[in-house]
Design a protein around this motif. Structure first.
Motif, short mmCIF file in Angstrom:
data_model
loop_
_atom_site.label_atom_id
_atom_site.label_comp_id
_atom_site.label_asym_id
_atom_site.label_seq_id
_atom_site.Cartn_x
_atom_site.Cartn_y
_atom_site.Cartn_z
N TYR A 1 -0.76 9.09 -6.45
CA TYR A 1 -1.03 9.05 -5.01
C TYR A 1 -0.75 10.41 -4.39
CZ TYR A 1 -0.96 4.00 -5.68
OH TYR A 1 -1.23 2.73 -6.13
N VAL B 1 3.16 10.87 3.62
CA VAL B 1 2.88 11.62 4.84
C VAL B 1 3.71 12.89 4.86
CG1 VAL B 1 2.85 11.58 7.35
CG2 VAL B 1 2.33 9.49 6.08
N SER C 1 6.03 5.54 1.57
CA SER C 1 6.19 4.12 1.81
C SER C 1 5.39 3.34 0.77
CB SER C 1 5.73 3.74 3.21
OG SER C 1 4.36 4.06 3.39
N GLY C 2 5.90 2.18 0.41
CA GLY C 2 5.18 1.31 -0.51
C GLY C 2 5.93 1.02 -1.80
N GLN D 1 0.84 -1.18 0.00
CA GLN D 1 0.00 0.00 0.00
C GLN D 1 0.88 1.24 0.00
OE1 GLN D 1 -2.81 0.13 3.19
NE2 GLN D 1 -3.57 2.17 2.66
N GLN E 1 1.77 5.03 0.71
CA GLN E 1 1.39 6.04 1.69
C GLN E 1 2.35 7.21 1.61
OE1 GLN E 1 1.19 4.50 5.71
NE2 GLN E 1 -0.60 5.77 6.16
N GLY F 1 -0.60 12.77 -0.50
CA GLY F 1 -0.58 12.83 0.95
C GLY F 1 -1.81 13.56 1.47
N GLN F 2 -1.88 13.70 2.78
CA GLN F 2 -3.05 14.30 3.41
C GLN F 2 -2.95 15.82 3.50
OE1 GLN F 2 -0.52 13.12 5.07
NE2 GLN F 2 -0.13 14.69 6.63
#
Length: 126
Positions: free
Chosen positions: A115, A5, A25-26, A1, A3, A117-118
């Motif tokens: 992808y 951050v 990560s991933g 997965q 991720q 991040g938040q």
């Protein structure tokens, strides 16, 4: 997965500096291009900077050239953006994003990133 951050946001006075980090990560990190975007209240998400997988190529939006520097440490699976001479108009939520290929023609297009991040808030006071 996969991720992403982000960290490093905060409140700073105009003229100050911040360094944002994005830990990934991933995936096999070096394969992917990375970008930073930002979104201010009531505005669309806009491109800030991008870097190729090896770090050899970078690209910036005009408004941050000479003030922001994007870099990456592939040993740490992390991408950074050093932001100097910050202005109140730099206030926004900053997002890092991962893209499968690096191309100057497409690095500015948020929809082509795979992808995200938040986000981390950057506030520059005048």
């Amino acid at each position: 997965q996969v991720q992403l951050v982000e960290s490093g946001g905060g409140l700073v006075q105009a003229g100050g500096s911040l360094r944002l980090s994005c830990a990934v990560s991933g995936p096999t990190f070096i394969v992917y291009a990375m970008g930073w975007f930002r979104q201010a209240p009531g505005k669309e998400r806009e491109f800030v900077a991008a870097i190729s997988g090896t770090g050899g190529r970078t690209y910036y939006t005009d408004s941050v050239k000479g003030r922001f520097t994007i870099s990456r440490d592939n040993a740490k699976n992390t991408v950074y953006v050093q932001m100097n001479s910050l202005k109140p108009e730099d206030t926004a939520v900053y997002y890092c994003a991962l893209k499968s290929t690096y191309s100057v023609a497409t690095m500015t297009t948020a929809g082509l990133y795979n992808y995200w991040g938040q986000g981390t808030q950057v506030t520059v006071s005048s």
